[in-house]
Design a protein around this motif. Structure first.
Motif, PDB file in Angstrom:
ATOM      1  N   ALA A   9      51.910   6.408  41.950  1.00 45.74           N
ATOM      2  CA  ALA A   9      50.628   5.869  41.516  1.00 45.74           C
ATOM      3  C   ALA A   9      50.689   5.184  40.154  1.00 45.74           C
ATOM      4  O   ALA A   9      50.070   4.160  39.942  1.00 45.74           O
ATOM      5  N   MET A  10      51.464   5.752  39.219  1.00 46.13           N
ATOM      6  CA  MET A  10      51.370   5.295  37.837  1.00 46.13           C
ATOM      7  C   MET A  10      52.696   4.885  37.217  1.00 46.13           C
ATOM      8  O   MET A  10      52.708   4.328  36.134  1.00 46.13           O
ATOM      9  N   GLY A  11      53.805   5.188  37.864  1.00 44.06           N
ATOM     10  CA  GLY A  11      55.086   4.860  37.270  1.00 44.06           C
ATOM     11  C   GLY A  11      55.501   5.899  36.249  1.00 44.06           C
ATOM     12  O   GLY A  11      54.806   6.874  35.976  1.00 44.06           O
ATOM     13  N   VAL A  12      56.675   5.685  35.653  1.00 46.56           N
ATOM     14  CA  VAL A  12      57.197   6.613  34.655  1.00 46.56           C
ATOM     15  C   VAL A  12      56.224   6.710  33.486  1.00 46.56           C
ATOM     16  O   VAL A  12      55.679   5.718  33.023  1.00 46.56           O
ATOM     17  N   GLY A  13      56.009   7.951  33.049  1.00 49.28           N
ATOM     18  CA  GLY A  13      55.060   8.157  31.954  1.00 49.28           C
ATOM     19  C   GLY A  13      53.660   8.457  32.425  1.00 49.28           C
ATOM     20  O   GLY A  13      52.760   8.649  31.612  1.00 49.28           O
ATOM     21  N   GLY A  14      53.460   8.517  33.752  1.00 48.42           N
ATOM     22  CA  GLY A  14      52.154   8.837  34.298  1.00 48.42           C
ATOM     23  C   GLY A  14      51.884  10.326  34.259  1.00 48.42           C
ATOM     24  O   GLY A  14      52.703  11.114  33.792  1.00 48.42           O
ATOM     25  N   PRO A  15      50.723  10.752  34.743  1.00 48.87           N
ATOM     26  CA  PRO A  15      50.369  12.168  34.723  1.00 48.87           C
ATOM     27  C   PRO A  15      51.229  12.969  35.692  1.00 48.87           C
ATOM     28  O   PRO A  15      51.893  12.420  36.574  1.00 48.87           O
ATOM     29  N   GLY A  16      51.219  14.297  35.524  1.00 47.21           N
ATOM     30  CA  GLY A  16      51.959  15.190  36.405  1.00 47.21           C
ATOM     31  C   GLY A  16      51.041  16.216  37.027  1.00 47.21           C
ATOM     32  O   GLY A  16      49.958  16.507  36.506  1.00 47.21           O
ATOM     33  N   VAL A  17      51.452  16.770  38.151  1.00 46.31           N
ATOM     34  CA  VAL A  17      50.643  17.753  38.862  1.00 46.31           C
ATOM     35  C   VAL A  17      51.525  18.895  39.351  1.00 46.31           C
ATOM     36  O   VAL A  17      52.690  18.689  39.709  1.00 46.31           O
ATOM     37  N   ASP A  18      50.975  20.104  39.341  1.00 47.01           N
ATOM     38  CA  ASP A  18      51.643  21.267  39.912  1.00 47.01           C
ATOM     39  C   ASP A  18      50.572  22.164  40.514  1.00 47.01           C
ATOM     40  O   ASP A  18      49.491  22.330  39.931  1.00 47.01           O
ATOM     41  N   THR A  19      50.851  22.720  41.694  1.00 47.33           N
ATOM     42  CA  THR A  19      49.919  23.629  42.353  1.00 47.33           C
ATOM     43  C   THR A  19      50.524  25.026  42.374  1.00 47.33           C
ATOM     44  O   THR A  19      51.671  25.197  42.789  1.00 47.33           O
ATOM     45  N   VAL A  20      49.765  25.999  41.941  1.00 50.87           N
ATOM     46  CA  VAL A  20      50.214  27.389  41.890  1.00 50.87           C
ATOM     47  C   VAL A  20      49.291  28.211  42.777  1.00 50.87           C
ATOM     48  O   VAL A  20      48.081  28.305  42.503  1.00 50.87           O
ATOM     49  N   LEU A  21      49.845  28.794  43.840  1.00 46.50           N
ATOM     50  CA  LEU A  21      49.070  29.669  44.713  1.00 46.50           C
ATOM     51  C   LEU A  21      49.105  31.083  44.164  1.00 46.50           C
ATOM     52  O   LEU A  21      50.125  31.535  43.635  1.00 46.50           O
ATOM     53  N   ASP A  22      47.992  31.796  44.292  1.00 49.69           N
ATOM     54  CA  ASP A  22      47.982  33.195  43.890  1.00 49.69           C
ATOM     55  C   ASP A  22      48.929  33.981  44.786  1.00 49.69           C
ATOM     56  O   ASP A  22      49.111  33.658  45.963  1.00 49.69           O
ATOM     57  N   GLY A  23      49.539  34.998  44.245  1.00 46.26           N
ATOM     58  CA  GLY A  23      50.588  35.720  44.949  1.00 46.26           C
ATOM     59  C   GLY A  23      50.102  36.474  46.170  1.00 46.26           C
ATOM     60  O   GLY A  23      48.934  36.830  46.299  1.00 46.26           O
ATOM     61  N   GLY A  24      51.033  36.699  47.092  1.00 41.29           N
ATOM     62  CA  GLY A  24      50.757  37.503  48.269  1.00 41.29           C
ATOM     63  C   GLY A  24      50.271  36.685  49.445  1.00 41.29           C
ATOM     64  O   GLY A  24      49.711  35.593  49.284  1.00 41.29           O
ATOM     65  N   PRO A  25      50.485  37.203  50.665  1.00 43.66           N
ATOM     66  CA  PRO A  25      50.024  36.505  51.865  1.00 43.66           C
ATOM     67  C   PRO A  25      48.510  36.555  51.993  1.00 43.66           C
ATOM     68  O   PRO A  25      47.853  37.452  51.450  1.00 43.66           O
ATOM     69  N   VAL A  26      47.950  35.586  52.709  1.00 40.39           N
ATOM     70  CA  VAL A  26      46.520  35.528  52.959  1.00 40.39           C
ATOM     71  C   VAL A  26      46.229  36.059  54.358  1.00 40.39           C
ATOM     72  O   VAL A  26      47.140  36.242  55.178  1.00 40.39           O
ATOM     73  N   LEU A  27      44.961  36.292  54.639  1.00 39.29           N
ATOM     74  CA  LEU A  27      44.514  36.728  55.959  1.00 39.29           C
ATOM     75  C   LEU A  27      43.847  35.577  56.696  1.00 39.29           C
ATOM     76  O   LEU A  27      43.155  34.757  56.075  1.00 39.29           O
ATOM     77  N   PRO A  28      44.008  35.464  58.007  1.00 38.36           N
ATOM     78  CA  PRO A  28      43.187  34.519  58.767  1.00 38.36           C
ATOM     79  C   PRO A  28      41.710  34.811  58.506  1.00 38.36           C
ATOM     80  O   PRO A  28      41.279  35.968  58.503  1.00 38.36           O
ATOM     81  N   GLY A  29      40.944  33.761  58.261  1.00 36.35           N
ATOM     82  CA  GLY A  29      39.536  33.938  57.953  1.00 36.35           C
ATOM     83  C   GLY A  29      39.258  34.342  56.523  1.00 36.35           C
ATOM     84  O   GLY A  29      38.095  34.466  56.122  1.00 36.35           O
ATOM     85  N   GLY A  30      40.314  34.546  55.732  1.00 34.60           N
ATOM     86  CA  GLY A  30      40.153  34.930  54.336  1.00 34.60           C
ATOM     87  C   GLY A  30      40.114  33.713  53.423  1.00 34.60           C
ATOM     88  O   GLY A  30      39.765  32.607  53.839  1.00 34.60           O
ATOM     89  N   ALA A  31      40.490  33.914  52.183  1.00 33.45           N
ATOM     90  CA  ALA A  31      40.446  32.847  51.179  1.00 33.45           C
ATOM     91  C   ALA A  31      41.844  32.586  50.635  1.00 33.45           C
ATOM     92  O   ALA A  31      42.613  33.519  50.393  1.00 33.45           O
ATOM     93  N   LEU A  32      42.160  31.321  50.461  1.00 31.01           N
ATOM     94  CA  LEU A  32      43.376  30.893  49.773  1.00 31.01           C
ATOM     95  C   LEU A  32      42.969  30.471  48.374  1.00 31.01           C
ATOM     96  O   LEU A  32      42.142  29.569  48.200  1.00 31.01           O
ATOM     97  N   THR A  33      43.541  31.121  47.368  1.00 34.07           N
ATOM     98  CA  THR A  33      43.158  30.842  45.992  1.00 34.07           C
ATOM     99  C   THR A  33      44.376  30.391  45.187  1.00 34.07           C
ATOM    100  O   THR A  33      45.515  30.714  45.510  1.00 34.07           O
ATOM    101  N   GLY A  34      44.103  29.678  44.141  1.00 33.37           N
ATOM    102  CA  GLY A  34      45.171  29.196  43.272  1.00 33.37           C
ATOM    103  C   GLY A  34      44.626  28.237  42.238  1.00 33.37           C
ATOM    104  O   GLY A  34      43.414  28.187  41.982  1.00 33.37           O
TER     105      GLY A  34
END
Length: 338
Positions: A9-34
């Motif tokens: 999107a922006m070339g060298v020097g552009g912004p950066g992104v990282d996604t961190v999920l909260d630890g542990g497995p999730v349940l079907p129908g539950g919530a995914l947080t991070g």
């Protein structure tokens, strides 16, 4: 933190992104947080959209072949437009619902071979950049775990698990694919069936269980597949004698002769729904059932830990995320939503 630069999107020097999920497995129908973490680049920039995608590797059966691919089975918007300043750090927490039919990836910490991932999408300056895949671990709901543990206790063994693209007739299936857990038959059923395939279709009220038994050939009859569907409530998890329950299911499958020529998604009618109501014959849980269930789970999981399945699982998961990284490295930000 490992920030990925939004090069497309922006070339060298552009912004950066990282996604961190909260630890542990999730349940079907539950919530995914991070948290989605952003780090500003050499200049301020307008972030137009940040979203998450839930992705699964699935198999598709064709008339004369099989193929594999990825399916996005849910999307979420984390935020809309905002301005990210030069070298600014910003943290965006999220909590999104996990679809009820999300496949199970592990049982008591042991992987089943199902590959799911979470991917972050960022749109900047009219271009889109998809981040790396983060593995998503999903543990069974209590009622699902009760069924699996009982199957192990009765003597069934885990063989493999996969995701099949398609739909099972006569069910309330919502996602475009379903999970099949393949089991070796318990010794007392080995004379009648070669393997059993189990599918869970969870919902807010409970879970449908679809069982498919690959029946052996017998004198005066050819082998065929027998199908049945059973409906469970979430509160059944702690109110039934599950060993007796799954034995009654298997009795129905081995004694009835409904047959079809392919897998459930090729079945032209509805999956049979026996006139059977869990727990209505008063075989409720007795003392010590919790201990018995734990033993059953260990029995089911041993095939994953001790056999070739474990190595195959590691290879498939590694390939999935490495392939995605390779695709993203060459992405110019103009791909479709695939």
């Amino acid at each position: 933190m490992v920030f990925k630069r939004l090069l497309g999107a922006m070339g060298v020097g552009g912004p950066g992104v990282d996604t961190v999920l909260d630890g542990g497995p999730v349940l079907p129908g539950g919530a995914l947080t991070g948290r989605v973490l952003l780090r500003g680049g050499e200049s301020a920039v307008g972030i137009e959209h940040i979203g998450l995608e839930l992705i699964a590797r699935v198999e598709a059966e064709h008339e004369d072949a099989e193929s594999e691919g990825t399916v996005v089975f849910d999307r979420f918007t984390i935020c809309g437009y905002f301005r990210l300043g030069e070298h600014e750090d910003r943290e965006l927490p999220f909590s999104v619902p996990v679809p009820w039919e999300t496949p199970i990836t592990e049982l008591h910490g042991q992987p089943l071979g199902i590959v799911l991932g979470v991917r972050t999408e960022v749109r900047v300056a009219g271009a889109r950049d998809k981040g790396d895949l983060d593995p998503l671990a999903v543990r069974p709901l209590p009622v699902q775990e009760a069924v699996l543990e009982a199957l192990g206790q009765v003597g069934f063994g885990f063989h493999s698990a996969d995701l099949e693209y398609g739909r099972i007739g006569g069910t309330g299936q919502q996602l475009p694919f379903y999970q099949e857990i393949e089991l070796f038959p318990a010794p007392q059923y080995a004379h009648a069936v070669q393997e059993v395939e189990l599918t869970f279709l969870a919902s807010p009220t409970g879970a449908e269980v679809v069982l498919e038994a690959d029946k052996r050939e017998r004198p005066h009859s050819s082998g065929h597949d027998a199908l049945a569907r059973f409906e469970l409530r979430h509160d059944d998890a702690t109110s039934l004698d599950w060993n007796r329950e799954v034995e009654s299911w298997m009795a129905w499958l081995t004694e009835h002769h409904h047959a079809h020529s392919g897998h459930p998604e090729h079945h032209h009618g509805d999956v049979p729904h026996p006139d059977h109501h869990p727990g209505h014959d008063d075989h409720r849980c007795g003392p010590g059932l919790g201990t018995a269930l734990a033993v059953g789970a260990a029995g089911l999981a041993v095939g994953v830990v001790g056999g070739l399945v474990a190595a195959e699982v590691v290879d498939e998961i590694g390939d999935f995320f490495e392939d995605d990284q390779g695709d993203e490295d060459g992405d110019d930000g103009d791909g479709d939503d695939g």
